[in-house]
Structures are given as structure tokens and as C-alpha cells.
Design an enzyme around this catalytic site. Structure first.
Site, PDB file in Angstrom:
ATOM      1  N   ARG A   1      11.831  -6.292   5.886  1.00  0.00           N
ATOM      2  CA  ARG A   1      11.807  -4.872   6.249  1.00  0.00           C
ATOM      3  C   ARG A   1      12.146  -4.695   7.734  1.00  0.00           C
ATOM      4  NH1 ARG A   1       6.344  -1.670   5.618  1.00  0.00           N
ATOM      5  NH2 ARG A   1       5.899  -2.920   7.458  1.00  0.00           N
TER       6      ARG A   1
ATOM      7  N   LYS B   1       0.835  -1.214   0.000  1.00  0.00           N
ATOM      8  CA  LYS B   1       0.000   0.000   0.000  1.00  0.00           C
ATOM      9  C   LYS B   1       0.867   1.260   0.000  1.00  0.00           C
ATOM     10  CE  LYS B   1      -2.118  -1.171   3.899  1.00  0.00           C
ATOM     11  NZ  LYS B   1      -1.515  -2.488   4.201  1.00  0.00           N
TER      12      LYS B   1
ATOM     13  N   ARG C   1      -1.296  -9.059  12.975  1.00  0.00           N
ATOM     14  CA  ARG C   1      -1.744  -8.087  11.966  1.00  0.00           C
ATOM     15  C   ARG C   1      -2.529  -8.793  10.857  1.00  0.00           C
ATOM     16  NH1 ARG C   1       3.965  -5.749  10.658  1.00  0.00           N
ATOM     17  NH2 ARG C   1       2.954  -4.470   9.078  1.00  0.00           N
TER      18      ARG C   1
ATOM     19  N   ARG D   1     -10.401   0.581   7.791  1.00  0.00           N
ATOM     20  CA  ARG D   1      -9.900  -0.746   8.128  1.00  0.00           C
ATOM     21  C   ARG D   1     -10.980  -1.594   8.778  1.00  0.00           C
ATOM     22  NH1 ARG D   1      -4.155   0.129   8.461  1.00  0.00           N
ATOM     23  NH2 ARG D   1      -3.079  -1.790   8.938  1.00  0.00           N
TER      24      ARG D   1
ATOM     25  N   ARG E   1      10.925  -1.656  12.188  1.00  0.00           N
ATOM     26  CA  ARG E   1       9.574  -1.265  12.607  1.00  0.00           C
ATOM     27  C   ARG E   1       9.132  -2.222  13.714  1.00  0.00           C
ATOM     28  NH1 ARG E   1       4.733   0.004   8.269  1.00  0.00           N
ATOM     29  NH2 ARG E   1       3.422  -1.255   9.646  1.00  0.00           N
TER      30      ARG E   1
HETATM   31  P1  AP5 Z   1       4.685  -1.607   1.969  1.00  0.00           P
HETATM   32  O1  AP5 Z   1       4.512  -0.801   0.753  1.00  0.00           O
HETATM   33  O2  AP5 Z   1       5.232  -0.952   3.180  1.00  0.00           O
HETATM   34  O3  AP5 Z   1       3.314  -2.363   2.336  1.00  0.00           O
HETATM   35  P2  AP5 Z   1       2.091  -1.879   3.181  1.00  0.00           P
HETATM   36  O4  AP5 Z   1       0.902  -2.555   2.624  1.00  0.00           O
HETATM   37  O5  AP5 Z   1       2.075  -0.389   3.284  1.00  0.00           O
HETATM   38  O6  AP5 Z   1       2.466  -2.557   4.570  1.00  0.00           O
HETATM   39  P3  AP5 Z   1       2.368  -1.999   6.018  1.00  0.00           P
HETATM   40  O7  AP5 Z   1       3.255  -2.870   6.847  1.00  0.00           O
HETATM   41  O8  AP5 Z   1       2.586  -0.535   6.105  1.00  0.00           O
HETATM   42  O9  AP5 Z   1       0.850  -2.323   6.307  1.00  0.00           O
HETATM   43  P4  AP5 Z   1       0.043  -2.350   7.584  1.00  0.00           P
HETATM   44  O10 AP5 Z   1      -1.336  -2.318   7.081  1.00  0.00           O
HETATM   45  O11 AP5 Z   1       0.382  -3.485   8.479  1.00  0.00           O
HETATM   46  O12 AP5 Z   1       0.539  -1.064   8.396  1.00  0.00           O
HETATM   47  P5  AP5 Z   1      -0.024   0.391   8.647  1.00  0.00           P
HETATM   48  O13 AP5 Z   1       1.138   1.273   8.744  1.00  0.00           O
HETATM   49  O14 AP5 Z   1      -1.126   0.731   7.756  1.00  0.00           O
HETATM   50  O15 AP5 Z   1       5.575  -2.866   1.588  1.00  0.00           O
HETATM   51  C1  AP5 Z   1       6.031  -3.771   2.579  1.00  0.00           C
HETATM   52  C2  AP5 Z   1       7.474  -4.174   2.263  1.00  0.00           C
HETATM   53  O16 AP5 Z   1       7.488  -4.913   1.052  1.00  0.00           O
HETATM   54  C3  AP5 Z   1       8.414  -2.983   2.032  1.00  0.00           C
HETATM   55  O17 AP5 Z   1       9.669  -3.288   2.550  1.00  0.00           O
HETATM   56  C4  AP5 Z   1       8.459  -2.838   0.502  1.00  0.00           C
HETATM   57  O18 AP5 Z   1       9.651  -2.289   0.059  1.00  0.00           O
HETATM   58  C5  AP5 Z   1       8.279  -4.273   0.050  1.00  0.00           C
HETATM   59  N1  AP5 Z   1       7.540  -4.380  -1.222  1.00  0.00           N
HETATM   60  C6  AP5 Z   1       6.474  -3.649  -1.623  1.00  0.00           C
HETATM   61  N2  AP5 Z   1       6.029  -4.052  -2.839  1.00  0.00           N
HETATM   62  C7  AP5 Z   1       6.847  -5.081  -3.204  1.00  0.00           C
HETATM   63  C8  AP5 Z   1       6.901  -5.923  -4.357  1.00  0.00           C
HETATM   64  N3  AP5 Z   1       6.020  -5.797  -5.363  1.00  0.00           N
HETATM   65  N4  AP5 Z   1       7.836  -6.868  -4.406  1.00  0.00           N
HETATM   66  C9  AP5 Z   1       8.737  -7.013  -3.372  1.00  0.00           C
HETATM   67  N5  AP5 Z   1       8.750  -6.239  -2.260  1.00  0.00           N
HETATM   68  C10 AP5 Z   1       7.805  -5.288  -2.183  1.00  0.00           C
HETATM   69  O19 AP5 Z   1      -0.654   0.224  10.119  1.00  0.00           O
HETATM   70  C11 AP5 Z   1       0.179  -0.064  11.224  1.00  0.00           C
HETATM   71  C12 AP5 Z   1      -0.659  -0.209  12.484  1.00  0.00           C
HETATM   72  O20 AP5 Z   1      -1.293   1.038  12.790  1.00  0.00           O
HETATM   73  C13 AP5 Z   1      -1.807  -1.219  12.433  1.00  0.00           C
HETATM   74  O21 AP5 Z   1      -1.380  -2.531  12.699  1.00  0.00           O
HETATM   75  C14 AP5 Z   1      -2.716  -0.673  13.537  1.00  0.00           C
HETATM   76  O22 AP5 Z   1      -2.200  -0.989  14.806  1.00  0.00           O
HETATM   77  C15 AP5 Z   1      -2.601   0.832  13.338  1.00  0.00           C
HETATM   78  N6  AP5 Z   1      -3.579   1.391  12.385  1.00  0.00           N
HETATM   79  C16 AP5 Z   1      -3.300   2.054  11.209  1.00  0.00           C
HETATM   80  N7  AP5 Z   1      -4.438   2.437  10.600  1.00  0.00           N
HETATM   81  C17 AP5 Z   1      -5.448   2.031  11.390  1.00  0.00           C
HETATM   82  C18 AP5 Z   1      -6.865   2.107  11.273  1.00  0.00           C
HETATM   83  N8  AP5 Z   1      -7.445   2.688  10.211  1.00  0.00           N
HETATM   84  N9  AP5 Z   1      -7.603   1.545  12.249  1.00  0.00           N
HETATM   85  C19 AP5 Z   1      -7.042   0.957  13.339  1.00  0.00           C
HETATM   86  N10 AP5 Z   1      -5.705   0.852  13.511  1.00  0.00           N
HETATM   87  C20 AP5 Z   1      -4.916   1.373  12.544  1.00  0.00           C
HETATM   88 MG    MG Z   2       2.219   1.002   4.852  1.00  0.00          MG
END
Ligand code: AP5
Ligand code: MG
Length: 192
Positions: free
Chosen positions: A129, A14, A146, A90, A135
Site C-alpha cells: 500500500r 479494519k 506500529r 487502542r 501513506r
Molecule cells: P486496511 O483495511 O487498510 O487495514 P487496516 O487494519 O485499516 O490498517 P491501517 O494501516 O489503517 O491500520 P493502523 O491501525 O495502522 O492505522 P490507523 O489509520 O488506524 O488494509 C491494509 C492493506 O491491505 C490495504 O492496502 C488493503 O487493500 C489490503 N488488504 C486488506 N484486506 C486484505 C486481504 N484480506 N487480503 C489482501 N490484502 C488485503 O492509525 C494510524 C495512526 O493514527 C496510528 O499509528 C496512530 O499514530 C494514530 N491513531 C489512530 N487512532 C489512534 C488511537 N485511538 N489512539 C492513538 N493513536 C491513534
Molecule cells: Mg485503517
């Protein structure tokens, strides 16, 4: 005006795809995960309140998240062509609240992108990562939490957007460029 939701499991890309989308379509990137991590890093009251939940892979309560996103959307200035919401909504409750927030501002969702990646690949990406950037939620135990939260609480929102006819599922195994190419075509077509 283009308002995109980018959804998918943890590690589905994402954030990576949002960075490419904002450059090409001049959208404002609103990542709720980044917002929470910034609050935690800055040691704010909110940061202290959510730190344990985020590092444990558990969702922050809907009421808090809805306030955060409503404020963030309101602050986006007119120099952008629209928004990309990454990590919000979410839960079904967040999706419903978002409808109201956007409606009040005369906006609506142009497209909902749902990136699908195999679980083994998700875990591999996140562990990699974790080793590089440290992280706090990128360790096997928390990744499993997660993924569990995603399948029980976030996947059901797909049905909400499928009913609205602006839902697109994207095969997210492949190179970053290949996946971006598919996303670019969808957003372009939706914006015609
Ligand atoms: P990346 O692009 O970072 O993927 P992502 O989908 O953004 O993954 P996240 O870990 O950020 O998702 P998440 O939903 O767990 O975390 P969020 O920050 O939203 O890619 C991941 C890795 O893969 C990177 O190293 C990248 O380089 C690599 N990669 C990407 N594409 C690739 C490809 N095609 N091939 C190979 N490698 C690739 O949320 C974190 C926490 O915040 C949640 O757990 C929760 O506690 C809280 N939170 C956030 N939003 C809410 C909400 N709306 N409601 C409640 N809690 C919330
Ligand atoms: Mg992200």
C-alpha cells in the site's frame, strides 16, 4: 442499534472490512486514523500537533483521542443503525473512557471484532500500500513501530472485552470476501 468495534494490527483489514460492513448494516464508520490524516492534510492545529506521532507510528495521547471520539459519536445522526469504531479504542484507558461516553448516550458495544493476521502478511500488505498510495507511515521502520505499539498497548484490550462476552476473534488471512462473510455472520447473530 448495532455498535461494532473492529480491532486488529496495522494492515489487518479494519478499514477494508469496515467499508463492507457499513454498506450492508447502515452503520456510521468512525476511523480515528482517517480523522487524524484529514486534520494533518487540512493543516489544522490538531493536525500539526499529531503529524510527527502519526508519521512515526506512535500513538496520539489518550486525552486527545478520547475528546475526538466523544465529539464524533455525539455528531452521528439517527439515520444510521449504529456505529463502527475502527482504530479506537487502542489502549485500556481509551476502552474505559468509551464505556462512559456510550453510557452517557444510552449506547453500548454490541460486538468486538478482533482480526488476526500473520505478521509477514501484515508487513507485505502495508509495504504494497505504501508503494501505491504513499501513506507516510507505510515504510518498514514505521510499520515495525506500529506493530510494537499494537502488541504492547492494544492487544491487552482484548481481555477487557473478553470479560464482557462480546469478543470475537476472526482469522484474517484469506480473501477480503471470505473474511467479510465471517464478520457478516457474527454481526447478524449478535443483532438477533
Ligand atoms: P486496511 O483495511 O487498510 O487495514 P487496516 O487494519 O485499516 O490498517 P491501517 O494501516 O489503517 O491500520 P493502523 O491501525 O495502522 O492505522 P490507523 O489509520 O488506524 O488494509 C491494509 C492493506 O491491505 C490495504 O492496502 C488493503 O487493500 C489490503 N488488504 C486488506 N484486506 C486484505 C486481504 N484480506 N487480503 C489482501 N490484502 C488485503 O492509525 C494510524 C495512526 O493514527 C496510528 O499509528 C496512530 O499514530 C494514530 N491513531 C489512530 N487512532 C489512534 C488511537 N485511538 N489512539 C492513538 N493513536 C491513534
Ligand atoms: Mg485503517
Amino acid at each position: 442499534m448495532i455498535n461494532v468495534i473492529i480491532s486488529g494490527a496495522p494492515g489487518s483489514g479494519k478499514g477494508t472490512q469496515s467499508d463492507l460492513i457499513v454498506k450492508n448494516f447502515r452503520l456510521k464508520h468512525l476511523s480515528t486514523g482517517d480523522m487524524l490524516r484529514n486534520e494533518i492534510a487540512a493543516g489544522t492545529e490538531l493536525g500539526k500537533q499529531v503529524e510527527k506521532l502519526v508519521s512515526g507510528g506512535l500513538f496520539v495521547p489518550d486525552s486527545i483521542m478520547i475528546d475526538i471520539i466523544a465529539n464524533a459519536i455525539q455528531k452521528v445522526d439517527n439515520s444510521y443503525n449504529g456505529l463502527i469504531l475502527d482504530g479506537f479504542p487502542r489502549t485500556v484507558e481509551q476502552a474505559q473512557a468509551l464505556e462512559t461516553i456510550l453510557e452517557q448516550q444510552g449506547k453500548k458495544i454490541t460486538v468486538f471484532l478482533d482480526i488476526h493476521v500473520d505478521e509477514a502478511e501484515l508487513i507485505e500488505r502495508l509495504l504494497k500500500r505504501g508503494q501505491i498510495y504513499g501513506r507516510t507511515d507505510d515504510n518498514l521502520e514505521t510499520i515495525k513501530e506500529r506493530l510494537k505499539a499494537y502488541s504492547s498497548k492494544t492487544q491487552p484490550i482484548s481481555d477487557f472485552y473478553k470479560k464482557k462476552n462480546n469478543y470475537y476473534q476472526i482469522e484474517g488471512n484469506g480473501t477480503i470476501e471470505e473474511i467479510y462473510g465471517k464478520i457478516e455472520d457474527i454481526i447478524t447473530a449478535c443483532n438477533l
